[in-house]
Design a protein around this motif. Structure first.
Motif, short mmCIF file in Angstrom:
data_model
loop_
_atom_site.label_atom_id
_atom_site.label_comp_id
_atom_site.label_asym_id
_atom_site.label_seq_id
_atom_site.Cartn_x
_atom_site.Cartn_y
_atom_site.Cartn_z
N VAL A 172 5.78 -60.52 74.82
CA VAL A 172 4.57 -60.42 75.41
C VAL A 172 4.11 -59.31 76.42
O VAL A 172 3.39 -58.50 76.15
CB VAL A 172 3.83 -61.67 75.92
CG1 VAL A 172 2.70 -61.55 76.79
CG2 VAL A 172 3.80 -62.76 74.84
N PRO A 173 5.14 -59.01 77.24
CA PRO A 173 5.20 -58.01 78.00
C PRO A 173 4.89 -56.61 77.47
O PRO A 173 3.98 -55.62 77.79
CB PRO A 173 6.35 -57.93 79.11
CG PRO A 173 6.72 -59.30 78.84
CD PRO A 173 6.44 -59.79 77.58
N THR A 174 5.80 -56.44 76.40
CA THR A 174 5.63 -55.03 75.64
C THR A 174 4.17 -54.86 74.92
O THR A 174 3.73 -53.83 75.01
CB THR A 174 6.73 -55.11 74.51
OG1 THR A 174 7.89 -54.95 75.42
CG2 THR A 174 6.53 -53.87 73.74
N LEU A 175 3.88 -56.19 74.17
CA LEU A 175 2.57 -56.09 73.59
C LEU A 175 1.22 -55.80 74.64
O LEU A 175 0.29 -55.11 74.44
CB LEU A 175 2.32 -57.34 73.03
CG LEU A 175 3.26 -57.78 72.02
CD1 LEU A 175 2.99 -59.20 71.44
CD2 LEU A 175 3.37 -57.04 70.62
N GLU A 176 1.40 -56.38 75.75
CA GLU A 176 0.43 -55.96 76.69
C GLU A 176 0.51 -54.58 77.25
O GLU A 176 -0.41 -53.89 77.53
CB GLU A 176 0.82 -56.80 78.14
CG GLU A 176 0.28 -58.36 77.83
CD GLU A 176 0.63 -59.42 78.98
OE1 GLU A 176 1.60 -58.98 79.84
OE2 GLU A 176 0.18 -60.45 79.03
N VAL A 177 1.83 -54.08 77.14
CA VAL A 177 1.81 -52.66 77.59
C VAL A 177 1.24 -51.67 76.67
O VAL A 177 0.58 -50.85 76.88
CB VAL A 177 3.21 -52.03 77.80
CG1 VAL A 177 3.42 -50.62 77.63
CG2 VAL A 177 3.84 -52.57 79.02
#
Length: 835
Positions: free
Chosen positions: A99-104
């Motif tokens: 999820v952190p990558t998708l938010e980036v």
């Protein structure tokens, strides 16, 4: 009205809404080109990255800064990902399901992404569920279909208004996908030919029919690419999939972005059927570069009149004053803080310290092997899922091992970190670089070159000893000239052959020639998509509790033979037997064990004392050995095994022959069985008679041995093996002989009183003798005076009271039927009765 103008008038309200986030990209700017007669050209910048793999770390904001600085150069910019943004991610992203990558990606306003194989790591349902719900864009996969149909399972393309023109982006993923992800996760979908799918959609976007989409510029995003970066022709020849992309993609496609192979290149590729070229590029991996294509486009016709392409390296310093970079920075910091907290969780268990090598307390030594190197080598060999590959061995570089696994816990900072527990953070500290795991196909000769490069090579003055999985054994001669210091390599006890191919599991760093191990690049490399951390954590969990393995895999043994004949002798000097990892014991003994084809130790061929890690052992292959046996030199107490040495039989052949006719005898009479040994050499040695656990050895004299069948064997027919032992010049041989043992002959002796007076009842004495050596016990039959009688013979003796008879001469007959040991016999005597 032009085709592009007509299409723009038909853009749906829904699509315009979806494009609102890119409204700032639509301004037209002049370019330094001569304008066409019909309209001024438009400069459009396409930015692309691939195989980001959840790199949420100190470089994430630098990656974002690079994008934003490029964006600022041209307001007509479209940012795209080409797949594998998630999956095989580093811990900070993977621990939160990426999820952190998708938010980036959202914070960077990624417009769309081609789907990569790793987007399917958690299955199609996860992609269309959690992932799709999290991102603000579509994942494109024109060659992904619902099972058994040609119905798209994902959006095939997306359209964007950029600089007043419509850019159509088509995505396709490697056809390898179902083979390198969990089958259960993609069981409801099919993967088709990517080029065929792109061409089909490109045809729709350029056929003048607005109902199926129209675009002025068509961009193909293939999550597939080249393995070589040495030139377009070489790259095409090396990978047919890439050649098909370059040569088979429709001329309607203006730009081709590739991915999957983690390479960096930018080729000007001929467009089929035209005299034009078009950009074909890939931006490497992990956000290290941003692929940049700038198109000069006729705003009236949509024709590309010129282009530039480049892979722009990630900047060295982040600029968090840029709004999107600031948003990425906040996401990254929060993810890293959470990852640090989760790092306290246990992931495995060890029974003692497993460490790097040390030359002194606190001074690691990369020139020798280590228990940690063996453990990581085992993880590389055993941790690759079967659907991805089956490595023959694992190899790790010593510089990649950045911390030790220590048995002592630290409950002060983490109550869960008791003795023997390996936490996520501790495991991560061992392999912090987050390399992908690669499978490299090397010939035996190329593998030897890899190990040769452990010694100093051009560009590196130090020795770096590679760590290997525990099924590898190597003998070296460090004093030999470069290129010949590695003398023998065994994998799983089998000597490596120069022309055979072996699969090495290693880190992408080594596979790419890192640390000047350039011989790796001689082989064929395949990126598994697995991050080392992912494989490493999984292996620690599955293999726990893990004991340190103190065995050395590479030893000094100049001139050590790989083959010895039966009866041969060899003096072998062995050194470098001891490890220097924490807790490593010093070896004290070296034994040459003879091991049969079943893996059982059957004999000892020599013994020596180990001093300071070295020993010289006199090996003598015993005459009891067989061709096919092997000799291992094993050092104790570490279990370091050198070899094996193959045992062959090169002695003169012999033939064992038994008697020309069957051998017969009776119980109680042992019988010699002459076994003749015929050979061109003078045969000496022994012949062993073997039957049902019985063994008897006879010496060969003048070419003949005479073992004896024992006298106490029971009656029956025996198929007996006679085995010639061989000697230093003569090979062993064997023959089978049938021996029949009959029951022992017997005799019945009668003691009759003569003469007998009428009316008397004298006693008849009966004695039964035989050659079996066992006194006869059984019934004796008696015929006298026309009547029959029986008495019991015990231990060969019996008595019979004779009835009164008439005056005259009579006969008395006594016979036995015999038993298992004794044959029948009878005796008759005369009896005279007087008045």
């Amino acid at each position: 009205m032009s085709r592009s103008q007509t299409h723009r008038l038909r853009v749906s309200a829904a699509r315009l809404s979806a494009l609102a986030v890119t409204a700032g990209l639509c301004a037209v700017v002049p370019v330094a080109l001569a304008p066409s007669a019909s309209a001024a050209p438009v400069s459009i910048q396409l930015l692309n990255f691939n195989d980001f793999h959840g790199r949420i770390d100190a470089n994430t904001t630098k990656f974002a800064t690079t994008i934003e600085q490029l964006r600022a150069q041209n307001p007509n910019t479209l940012l795209m990902s080409n797949g594998d943004s998630i999956g095989a991610s580093i811990f900070a992203s993977a621990v939160q399901e990426d999820v952190p990558t998708l938010e980036v990606l959202n914070a960077l306003d990624v417009a769309t992404s081609g789907v990569g194989n790793h987007e399917f790591d958690q299955g199609y349902d996860n992609l269309t569920g959690l992932v799709a719900d999290t991102v603000d864009f579509d994942y494109l996969g024109a060659n992904v279909y619902q099972k058994g149909t040609d119905t798209p399972a994902l959006p095939e393309y997306a359209e964007f208004e950029v600089g007043g023109l419509t850019v159509g982006v088509v995505g396709a993923v490697t056809l390898e996908t179902p083979d390198i992800v969990s089958p259960s996760g993609v069981e409801t979908i099919d993967f088709g030919d990517p080029v065929e799918a792109v061409n089909r959609v490109a045809g729709q976007l350029s056929d003048g029919d607005a109902a199926n989409g129209e675009a002025d510029i068509i961009v193909a995003q293939y999550h597939e690419g080249a393995n070589l970066t040495t030139g377009l022709d070489a790259a095409k020849a090396n990978r047919p999939e890439f050649a098909e992309i370059v040569d088979g993609t429709s001329a309607a496609v203006d730009v081709i972005f590739t991915g999957h192979t983690h390479q960096k290149y930018a080729y000007d590729a001929p467009v089929p059927g035209t005299e034009r070229t078009r950009p074909v590029l890939q931006a490497g991996q992990y956000g290290e570069n941003i692929g940049q294509v700038t198109l000069t486009v006729d705003s009236e016709t949509g024709d590309v009149s010129a282009y530039t392409q480049a892979n722009v390296a990630r900047v060295a310093t982040a600029d968090t004053t840029l709004p999107r970079v600031a948003a990425v920075d906040a996401i990254t910091k929060e993810a890293l803080e959470y990852a640090a907290e989760v790092g306290n969780e246990p992931v495995g268990e060890i029974t003692a310290d497993i460490t790097r090598a040390y030359s002194a307390p606190g001074a690691t030594d990369r020139s020798v092997e280590s228990t940690l190197g063996t453990l990581v080598g085992n993880a590389l060999r055993d941790g690759v899922p079967e659907n991805i590959g089956t490595p023959d061995l694992g190899i790790t570089n010593p510089g990649g091992l950045r911390d030790d696994l220590l048995y002592a816990g630290n409950t002060t900072s983490n109550p869960a970190n008791t003795d023997g527990v390996v936490t996520v953070a501790e495991a991560n500290n061992v392999l912090p670089f987050l390399n992908n795991v690669s499978l490299v196909e090397l010939t035996g000769d190329e593998l030897a070159q890899v190990f040769e490069q452990q010694w100093p090579v051009e560009g590196r003055s130090s020795t770096l000893r590679l760590g290997t999985s525990d099924n590898v054994a190597i003998t070296t001669n460090p004093q030999a000239p470069a290129g010949s210091r590695v003398e023998n390599i065994w994998i799983d006890g089998v000597l490596v052959q120069p022309e055979e191919t072996y699969t090495v599991s290693t880190f992408s760093f080594l596979a790419g020639g890192g640390d000047f191990f350039s011989a790796f690049k001689l082989g064929t490399t395949r990126d598994t998509g697995l991050v080392d951390r992912e494989l490493w954590f999984s292996y620690l969990e599955d293999a726990s509790p893990i004991e340190p393995d103190f065995a050395k895999h590479q030893v000094v043994a100049p001139g050590m033979p790989t083959v010895l004949g039966i009866g041969d002798t060899a003096e072998i000097s062995v050194g470098n037997l001891d490890l220097t990892s924490l807790g490593s014991p010093a070896n004290t003994d070296l034994t040459a064990y003879v091991v049969d084809e079943e893996g059982e130790v059957v004999d000892v061929a020599g013994e020596a004392t180990v001093t300071a890690g070295a020993a010289t052992i006199a090996v003598e292959v015993p005459l009891s050995a067989y061709e096919g046996d092997e000799i291992y030199l094993v050092a104790e107490p570490t279990g370091t095994a050198v070899g094996p040495i193959a045992v062959v039989d090169e002695r003169t052949a012999s033939t064992a022959t038994g008697p020309a006719t069957a051998v017969t005898t009776t119980v109680g009479k042992g019988v010699q069985v002459p076994i003749r040994i015929t050979s061109d050499a003078t045969a000496t040695g022994t012949v062993e008679m073997r039957w049902n656990g019985y063994r008897q050895t006879a010496t060969v004299v003048n070419g003949v041995a005479r073992p004896t069948v024992p006298s106490n064997w029971k009656p029956g027919t025996y198929n007996i093996g006679f085995y010639y032992s061989g000697d230093a010049q003569t090979a062993r041989s064997a023959v089978g002989v049938r021996v029949t043992i009959g029951r022992a002959p017997s005799v019945v002796l009668l003691t009759v009183p003569n003469p007998v007076k009428a009316g008397a009842t004298p006693t008849l004495g009966i004695q039964v003798g035989n050659s079996s050596g066992v006194p006869y016990t059984g019934r004796a039959n008696i015929s006298y005076g026309g009547k029959g009688y029986q008495v019991l013979v015990v231990s060969g003796r019996a008595k019979f009271t004779m009835p009164p008879g008439r005056v005259g001469n009579h006969l008395i007959t006594v016979w036995i039927d015999g038993n298992t040991l004794t044959a029948p016999s009878a005796s008759t005597r005369g009896v005279r009765i007087i008045r």
